[in-house]
Design a protein around this motif. Structure first.
Motif, PDB file in Angstrom:
ATOM      1  N   ARG A  43     108.653 -90.435 110.295  1.00 20.72           N
ATOM      2  CA  ARG A  43     109.368 -91.192 109.275  1.00 20.72           C
ATOM      3  C   ARG A  43     108.881 -92.634 109.318  1.00 20.72           C
ATOM      4  O   ARG A  43     108.166 -93.042 110.224  1.00 20.72           O
ATOM      5  N   GLY A 398     108.953 -90.423 104.383  1.00 21.15           N
ATOM      6  CA  GLY A 398     108.564 -89.375 105.307  1.00 21.15           C
ATOM      7  C   GLY A 398     107.086 -89.481 105.595  1.00 21.15           C
ATOM      8  O   GLY A 398     106.306 -89.919 104.744  1.00 21.15           O
ATOM      9  N   LEU A 409     113.230 -83.659 101.965  1.00 21.32           N
ATOM     10  CA  LEU A 409     113.853 -84.670 102.810  1.00 21.32           C
ATOM     11  C   LEU A 409     114.892 -85.405 101.978  1.00 21.32           C
ATOM     12  O   LEU A 409     114.590 -85.834 100.858  1.00 21.32           O
TER      13      LEU A 409
END
Length: 448
Positions: A43, A398, A409
């Motif tokens: 991330r 991400g 996500l």
């Protein structure tokens, strides 16, 4: 051509690490071990550029060292032991203070706007992976690799902090709790925090460390190149108004199924995404489809473990139906199925899963799976509350990794009450989705 220059690559160890005899050993649960073959989750947070007087890198290192004294499992290593008597392997986390990787890099020709526009678009830039520190690292490599790693890349007008973490030792809830502590130490100098509480939950009667057949711990084959090339990424933003509209619509359509039922905002948004993706996937009515939602199980156990406890407490709640059944029903019906699946993750069900898994340990391969949505992240994560003192995050993103069709996500948007959905989809599905008026009616911005 973007030039990303690595200035330093160091290991940061916990501040004032205690004597080795005080080292903690963390045994792994079935939920932990299920991630053995997965890549590190990566991330990033993107920040404005601090004042040069901030001494950013030296202070990031010292505050990270202080944060690791509190969140000491991150500074440990995975230990693997072979059991020749029954051809199994066991794993545990040794909190030995080995430290975590911190890379300092510069990309002085890159603007924050360049990163956001390119990362949002259909074609991810070829230098994107160079902003992250754990590309291609698998969870089982934690025997020698840092269990969490960071890369701080200075842009022309901002700072890109990319990180990767081992899902055997931590989940998103614990990662963001750690990040919040790190930023507070940096910005305030405060170092007094409550001692870390480990989740460490095990069923009575289960012997640990859990023995896993060696055949289940063999690294899985990588996804073929042509498959990866046919996948594209896109980010969809739902404003607070659209989230509210979808929630009201879903609950309105589900009236009568249960007077006490309340479909959540996220269930409504996820139902809208799932229906829209399936509608544009050219599936046959009888094709079976799944939505696999990663969810926090801390408060679903009885007795529940501490809400803020550290570890990986992620269960996978799977909703299954057919394409025809979903598309012949409305948003409320789909949201209701998701709601029922989440509700079914009771203490009894979770214990049953653990008991059965220990009897026959199976570690899934992370492969591209057609007709499935796999959802990670949460709109509840306080990602924008992480402020080192030079400005709140501009965006969350991400990182690279094995991206399959239907990988989702979910994160909060910058506007209060909004939600961002980061998607990885087959290019032909994405093209149709971007032209779907019914879908776009409830999406305020499609990043291009």
């Amino acid at each position: 051509m973007v030039n990303i220059l690595v200035i330093s690559d160091t290991i940061v160890r916990p501040e004032s690490y205690e004597n080795a005899r005080d080292r903690v050993k963390i045994h792994l649960t079935p939920w932990d071990l299920s991630f053995l073959r997965t890549e590190y989750a990566q991330r990033a947070l993107i920040f404005p550029k601090p004042d040069p007087e901030t001494r950013m890198i030296s202070r990031l290192k010292s505050s990270l060292s202080a944060a690791l004294k509190i969140f000491y499992p991150y500074a440990g290593r995975l230990v693997k032991m072979d059991n020749e008597d029954d051809e199994t392997r066991t794993f545990f986390i040794d909190c030995d203070g080995s430290g975590v990787k911190l890379v300092h890099a510069e990309a002085v020709s890159v603007l924050v706007s360049d990163v956001l526009e390119q990362a949002n678009g259909t074609n991810v830039p070829n230098y994107w992976s160079e902003f992250f520190p754990a590309n291609g690292v698998k969870s089982w490599e934690g025997v020698s690799k840092s269990l969490i790693a960071f890369q701080v890349t200075e842009l022309k007008d901002g700072v890109f902090i990319g990180f990767g973490y081992n899902h055997l030792v931590t989940d998103g809830a614990s990662v963001w709790s750690f990040f919040k502590t790190w930023t507070e130490i940096f910005s305030t100098g405060r170092k007094k925090f409550p001692p870390l509480s480990l989740c460490g939950w095990f069923l009575g009667g289960i012997d640990y460390p859990i023995r896993v057949p060696m055949s289940e711990t063999v690294p899985s084959s990588p996804v073929a190149g042509p498959v990866a090339l046919s996948l594209q990424k896109k980010i969809f933003r739902f404003t607070s108004r659209h989230v509210s509209e979808l929630k009201a619509k879903a609950n309105g359509e589900a009236v009568g199924s249960d007077d006490n039922l309340v479909i959540s905002s996220f269930q409504a948004v996820l139902a809208h995404m799932w229906r829209s993706i399936i509608r544009n996937s050219d599936l046959n009515p009888e094709d079976v489809i799944h939505c696999k939602l990663a969810m926090d199980i801390r408060q679903r156990l009885n007795p529940p473990v501490q809400k803020e406890c550290f570890g990986n407490m992620v269960g996978l709640a799977t909703t299954t139906t057919t394409a025809g059944e979903m598309l012949s029903n409305g948003l409320g019906w789909t949201a209701l199925q998701l709601n029922k699946t989440v509700g079914s993750q009771t203490n009894e069900e979770l214990r049953r899963f653990a008991e059965n898994w220990v009897k026959n340990p199976k570690i899934p391969n992370l492969l591209v799976v057609n007709n499935s949505l796999i959802v990670a992240g949460s709109p509840r994560f306080n990602v924008f509350g992480n402020d080192f003192g030079w400005g709140k995050p501009i965006a969350v993103r991400g990182g690279p990794g094995i991206a399959g069709h239907g990988k989702i996500l979910a994160y909060p948007g910058t506007e209060k009450g909004s939600t961002e959905i980061h998607t990885s989809l087959w290019s032909h599905v994405l093209d149709k989705l971007l032209a779907d008026g019914e879908f776009l009616q409830h999406v305020h911005v499609v990043c291009v």
